[in-house]
Motif scaffolding. Structure first.
Motif, PDB file in Angstrom:
ATOM      1  N   ASN A   1       0.826  -1.200   0.000  1.00 42.17           N
ATOM      2  CA  ASN A   1       0.000   0.000   0.000  1.00 42.17           C
ATOM      3  C   ASN A   1       0.862   1.252   0.000  1.00 42.17           C
ATOM      4  O   ASN A   1       0.578   2.226  -0.701  1.00 42.17           O
ATOM      5  N   GLU A   2       1.936   1.221   0.796  1.00 43.73           N
ATOM      6  CA  GLU A   2       2.803   2.391   0.928  1.00 43.73           C
ATOM      7  C   GLU A   2       3.407   2.754  -0.427  1.00 43.73           C
ATOM      8  O   GLU A   2       3.458   3.921  -0.817  1.00 43.73           O
TER       9      GLU A   2
ATOM     10  N   ALA B   1       8.556   2.996   6.268  1.00 45.52           N
ATOM     11  CA  ALA B   1       7.245   2.734   5.670  1.00 45.52           C
ATOM     12  C   ALA B   1       6.101   3.149   6.585  1.00 45.52           C
ATOM     13  O   ALA B   1       5.046   3.580   6.129  1.00 45.52           O
ATOM     14  N   GLY B   2       6.314   3.025   7.880  1.00 47.50           N
ATOM     15  CA  GLY B   2       5.263   3.375   8.825  1.00 47.50           C
ATOM     16  C   GLY B   2       4.814   4.821   8.702  1.00 47.50           C
ATOM     17  O   GLY B   2       3.650   5.152   8.940  1.00 47.50           O
TER      18      GLY B   2
ATOM     19  N   GLU C   1       9.262  -3.637   4.578  1.00 51.43           N
ATOM     20  CA  GLU C   1       8.142  -3.423   5.490  1.00 51.43           C
ATOM     21  C   GLU C   1       6.977  -2.870   4.685  1.00 51.43           C
ATOM     22  O   GLU C   1       7.169  -2.255   3.646  1.00 51.43           O
ATOM     23  N   GLY C   2       5.786  -3.070   5.185  1.00 52.77           N
ATOM     24  CA  GLY C   2       4.657  -2.469   4.492  1.00 52.77           C
ATOM     25  C   GLY C   2       3.366  -3.176   4.842  1.00 52.77           C
ATOM     26  O   GLY C   2       3.306  -3.986   5.772  1.00 52.77           O
ATOM     27  N   THR C   3       2.300  -2.832   4.105  1.00 52.79           N
ATOM     28  CA  THR C   3       1.002  -3.453   4.361  1.00 52.79           C
ATOM     29  C   THR C   3       0.369  -3.914   3.048  1.00 52.79           C
ATOM     30  O   THR C   3       0.572  -3.313   1.999  1.00 52.79           O
TER      31      THR C   3
ATOM     32  N   ILE D   1       3.517  -6.815   6.470  1.00 52.15           N
ATOM     33  CA  ILE D   1       4.627  -7.715   6.155  1.00 52.15           C
ATOM     34  C   ILE D   1       5.870  -7.130   6.803  1.00 52.15           C
ATOM     35  O   ILE D   1       5.947  -5.926   7.055  1.00 52.15           O
ATOM     36  N   HIS D   2       6.811  -8.013   7.120  1.00 57.95           N
ATOM     37  CA  HIS D   2       8.009  -7.568   7.802  1.00 57.95           C
ATOM     38  C   HIS D   2       9.254  -7.974   7.029  1.00 57.95           C
ATOM     39  O   HIS D   2       9.284  -8.995   6.365  1.00 57.95           O
ATOM     40  N   ARG D   3      10.282  -7.165   7.191  1.00 54.02           N
ATOM     41  CA  ARG D   3      11.539  -7.454   6.520  1.00 54.02           C
ATOM     42  C   ARG D   3      12.257  -8.596   7.229  1.00 54.02           C
ATOM     43  O   ARG D   3      12.418  -8.580   8.445  1.00 54.02           O
TER      44      ARG D   3
END
Lengths: 552, 492
Positions: free
Chosen positions: A345-346, A518-519, A472-474, A485-487
């Motif tokens: 999404n980011e 990303a947050g 990272e991201g959604t 999701i995580h790195r």
């Protein structure tokens, strides 16, 4: 809610909860093998025996019941007021009485009489229930002197091996195939102590059917011992040498919750993680075994540009400058930005921002893997949409729900474009001839990708991005769950996280993006994208956030 | 001498009693006609409750009580007739099936009418091929005569009977194992509760009854409750007599085999003693009785000191044994108890269904230990320990003497008790197969320990004299009456 006395605790649990779950909710472990919260309860391992208390009229008081009961099949319910125990409890149970402890020790002794002592060569060692419970509840020595049963090792299917000697006949795998997959490949053969798990075979022991359904890998996860083994993971690593992060499967728009096991040199294993509303305890083999591309040596590691018809390596600065130069020359209406249903999404949000605010173009499209067949099982569905974030990409790029991923729509989107910025990121995305011709017709094509794919081969500039395991991201799944999701591992070579590439490009084009992680982008999304107000990384956590108005 | 009272077996030897016409001449189906014309279903249930009829299959559970558990508002309900007679030493049902199948059909008719059941299954042991053929022919005949099918005798009562052969598994005689097998699955007992009366065949309320129990119904119907309750022995002359509140009424088909002169099935009033039964069966073959198995191979053994016990459902529980299916096996002085136990354990190890852990792996382990002892390879330690036995005041306790430690005997008792604890009568298994394994193992060992010790000491099977082989009754009694060191708070 039932008010129960659990050992010395006084706790409330929901009606219909069994003792294993009630105890788990309050930090007490009741060891068990055959019970699995996602399957029916045959109560055959007898490991979860607990001591319920009942009212004993002759004594006029509550005493331990004569028989121990299995924690998996004993459920608690609110008792009518005149049937409360000790005046207030709906149920009284002990999981730590001497009787219970003795029963556990006895059952473990039986479980181990035919079990080989091959932990040093067993894949399950380190995450084995038999090992753990033996250590915690077992006796430490065996009184069994007789010859052990040695049933044969069996090849059950494309990814599953059965080491029959280690099997404790809990029948979780059989019940999984019957109840969740509905395919019923597995069964028991022989009887008594000669019980073996097997697939159907003819008289010459040739398989009549293989354990090859698309959910087969789950039987390896739910096997409490090292009997069912994944060929993919066999002898690869000890569990304690791997690190683990929570993530979301990028294989389709179901968005199964997963854990990613990795070491410095890449991913080793993907396993499902429980999510009540999305994948329960399961995932499909496409997702489970589909991670190998992350470790591939063919990954794009360095930016490339086309010189004399050949793609040659170049520096990031050079590649980005080239893009800026060409885009500046082109009329904004002739620039098309193609987002990706594979990207987070980011990343798609930044792409949208680049298109709307900086380039000021209206031609925005969506690219991704083409739909495949949908696979429906009694308790699980593999979605036809093979992208993890189609819905999220549409939301971020402000595309309608009808923005489909078919080749026609894609061709229309770039039909009038002179310069195209296309993000791919799919592990494989073959192009058909007409799509190739459409892309070849574009004057200047920038592709952000992870492989030298069909699209990248047509590009004028290729920018190496990363996979789901390196960022990272959604993702927003088809049902509207936004999940993180995580790195896990570092990007290969000079590849960069996709949102960083977009941010750098945007800033070189005159934008003023200043995101550090990303947050931060997600915070902006929460402010600016309808329905995403709760979708900040903090609120999403490991459980995900359901969008407002998301249709189930 | 006790006389046989033939009720179920009365017409067994009449030529062609298996045909409808001959059966009809001997009151056949008239009891059912009486039931359907003169009684309401609930009246019949009341009669069965008042008669004190106990299930003859093994557990001895009150038939009337079992029927009362069946919810009447759930349709359909089923009857499963258990004709999977597979307990070693039991062979009474097969004669009914082979010679007088119409009697069983009449019993099923009365039961189904009383319970409002319109489908009944007879699960027949696979080896009973003749029995199944005879029953199938009788069912066919009953259909032709209008005693089965739709609207029987114009009463509006429907009944279909299906016979189904088993495939040769002992455990399919367990009621839920039978139901699973009947549903076409592996014959593995279900977790109880729910009991079959509430949720049984195809998840519907199901009555599971033994052939012998059902065959009692026509006679109960024809002669009335008072006639029925008068059959059966009255008590009061031994200390092990059961309370009068729990009478054992009716006759029992005692199957007597082993070392007697006239083995076979004898129909006798419930409650005669083992001694009397042996006398009826022509006395012991050989010098004297060494041991008696009172209720099929899974029942704890009785020594020659215990022959005064009454062979009925309640008395035998006071002797820490059970009547079970009524399969009585007599052993004389030439029999070696270790060898007998090995034989029985081989059977159970082979027949364990393998569903739950303790039984699946415990039963073959018990067999292996007994095999080792029988092979003369049992282990004995050089240690000694305080001997427990009859201490002060006739109670169980430290006798002040020392005894040899036989490692394998301790192991045998411990492993058997871990499957199902004989002292506390609790089992860690799903069904009672576990207790059917550990009961003989532990009781043979406790009551005939000298013979086990001799086998280990001498390194081969040694058959001791009856007196030498048997643990004295005082010690046995003291052991049974001892206060079990309780692992949990005992009710006070």
């Amino acid at each position: 809610m039932a008010f129960i006395k659990l050992n010395d605790l006084e706790v409330e649990v929901e009606d219909g909860t069994n003792i294993i779950e009630a105890a788990r909710q309050h930090g007490i472990e009741v060891p068990h093998y055959c019970y699995h919260p996602g399957l029916t309860r045959p109560a055959n391992c007898r490991m979860c025996l607990v001591e319920p208390h009942v009212f004993f009229p002759p004594a006029g008081k509550v005493v331990p019941d004569r028989q121990l009961a299995t924690g998996c099949t004993t459920t608690v319910r609110t008792a009518p007021p005149d049937r409360k125990l000790d005046g207030k409890y709906d149920f009284i149970v002990r999981t730590d009485s001497p009787r219970v402890k003795k029963a556990r020790e006895d059952i473990l002794e039986f479980l181990l009489v035919h079990h080989p002592l091959d932990c040093p060569v067993c894949d399950q060692a380190g995450e084995c229930d038999l090992q753990d419970f033996s250590y915690n509840h077992g006796s430490g020595k065996s009184r069994y002197l007789e010859v052990k049963n040695v049933p044969p090792k069996k090849d059950l299917g494309p990814d599953v091996l059965l080491y029959s000697t280690r099997c404790i006949v809990c029948t979780r795998c059989i019940r999984f195939c019957d109840e969740v997959a509905g395919t019923g490949e597995l069964g028991l053969i022989h009887r008594g102590s000669h019980d073996e798990i097997d697939i159907p075979r003819d008289h010459d022991e040739n398989p009549l059917r293989l354990l090859d359904n698309k959910l087969a890998g789950n039987v390896v996860d739910i096997c409490p011992v090292g009997a069912l083994i994944s060929k993919d993971f066999l002898f690869k690593s000890r569990p304690w040498f791997m690190k683990q992060v929570n993530s979301v499967c990028p294989g389709c728009s179901v968005g199964c919750n997963i854990t990613v096991d990795y070491k410095e040199d890449g991913l080793y294993r993907i396993q499902p993680r429980f999510h009540e509303d999305i994948n329960q305890h399961w995932m499909c083999d496409d997702g489970r075994l589909g991670y190998h591309y992350v470790n591939s040596e063919d990954r794009l590691q360095i930016p490339m540009k086309r010189v004399d018809g050949e793609l040659v390596p170049t520096s990031w600065a050079d590649a980005l400058n080239l893009v800026v130069e060409k885009f500046s020359e082109t009329d904004p209406d002739s620039i098309a930005i193609i987002g990706s249903a594979q990207a987070t999404n980011e990343e798609n949000y930044l792409l949208g921002k680049l298109a709307h605010e900086i380039l000021k173009t209206e031609s925005i499209g969506l690219f991704g893997r083409e739909p495949d067949e949908e696979h429906k099982f009694p308790q699980f569905t593999i979605d036809a949409d093979k992208n993890p974030n189609t819905r999220g990409a549409r939301d971020m790029l402000k595309l309608g729900d009808d923005a489909s991923l078919t080749e026609e729509v894609f061709r229309d989107g770039i039909a009038n474009a002179k310069a195209v910025y296309l993000v791919n990121g799919a592990p494989e995305r073959p192009l058909d001839e007409t799509a190739k011709q459409a892309l070849e017709a574009v004057d200047f094509l920038v592709v952000q990708d992870i492989f030298e794919s069909d699209v990248a081969q047509l590009a004028d500039v290729v920018l190496p991005g990363v996979t789901f395991a390196e960022k990272e991201g959604t993702f927003t799944n088809a049902k509207g769950w936004v999940q993180r999701i995580h790195r896990a591992v570092d990007p290969p070579g000079e590849a960069r996280t996709d949102w960083e590439i977009i941010q750098q490009l945007a800033n070189r084009l005159g934008g003023e993006m200043n995101y550090h992680f990303a947050g931060e982008i997600a915070l902006d999304i929460a402010e600016n994208v309808p329905d995403y107000q709760d979708a900040t990384h903090q609120k999403i956590g490991d459980g995900g956030v359901k969008l407002n108005g998301g249709n189930n | 001498m006790v006389q046989e009272r033939r009720i179920l077996y009365e017409h067994l030897d009449v030529p062609d009693i298996n045909t409808f016409d001959v059966f009809r001449q001997y009151d056949g189906y008239k009891r059912f006609e009486k039931a359907i014309k003169e009684y309401q279903p609930d009246d019949i249930c009341d009669m069965v409750m008042k008669s004190g009829l106990k299930g003859r299959g093994g557990a001895g559970f009150s038939t009337g009580l079992k029927w009362s558990f069946v919810p009447r508002d759930i349709e359909p309900r089923y009857l499963c007739c258990n004709a999977d007679e597979s307990e070693p030493g039991t062979f009474s049902n097969r004669y009914v099936l082979e010679r007088n199948p119409h009697l069983l059909i009449e019993g099923i008719l009365i039961c189904c009418y009383a319970m409002g059941i319109s489908t009944a299954y007879v699960y027949i042991r696979g080896e009973f091929t003749l029995g199944k053929r005879m029953l199938d022919a009788a069912i066919e005949e009953a259909y032709q005569q209008g005693y089965l099918g739709k609207d029987i005798l114009g009463s509006g009562f429907d009944l279909d009977i299906y016979s189904h052969p088993g495939a040769g598994a002992y455990i399919c005689g367990e009621e839920t194992g039978l139901i699973e097998s009947l549903e076409g699955k592996r014959g593995q007992p279900r977790v109880k509760p729910p009991f079959p009366a509430v949720e049984g065949l195809f998840h519907k309320p199901t009555v599971v009854q033994n052939v012998e129990t059902l065959c009692n119904l026509p006679f109960l119907m024809g002669n009335g409750v008072e006639w029925y309750t008068d059959i059966g022995r009255t008590y009061g002359d031994t200390r092990f007599d059961p309370p009068q509140s729990d009478p054992n009424t009716g006759t029992k088909l005692y199957c007597i085999s082993g070392d007697v002169n006239k083995p076979g099935v004898y129909e006798l009033d419930l409650g005669l003693t083992a001694e009397e039964l042996i006398e009826v069966a022509g006395g012991v073959r050989g010098e004297r009785v060494k041991a008696v198995i009172p209720g099929g191979s899974s029942a704890p053994i009785l020594t020659h000191y215990e022959l005064e016990c009454r062979l009925d459902f309640t008395s035998l529980t006071l002797w820490k044994s059970m009547l079970g299916s009524g399969g009585i096996i007599v052993m004389n002085e030439t029999r070696n108890i270790v060898d007998c136990l090995l034989n029985i354990m081989k059977f159970y190890a082979h027949e364990s269904c393998g569903q739950c852990t303790p039984c699946r792996w415990g039963t073959p382990w018990v067999r292996d230990i007994v095999q080792r002892i029988a092979d003369g390879e049992g282990r004995q330690t050089t240690m000694q320990r305080p001997k427990f036995g009859v201490a002060e005041g006739g109670r169980w306790g430290d006798t002040g003497e020392m005894e040899e430690v036989y490692e394998d005997l301790d192991l045998l008792e411990s492993v058997a008790n871990n499957i199902a604890n004989v002292d506390t009568m609790t089992w860690n298994t799903i069904c009672v197969f576990g207790i059917a394994v550990s009961w003989p193992a532990v009781s043979y060992l406790r009551k005939f320990r000298p013979e086990f010790e001799a086998a280990i000491r001498e390194g081969k099977l040694v058959t001791l004299s009856v007196e030498e082989a048997t643990v004295p009754p005082e010690e046995n009694y003291a052991y049974q009456q001892r206060i079990v060191p309780s692992l949990f708070e005992a009710p006070t």
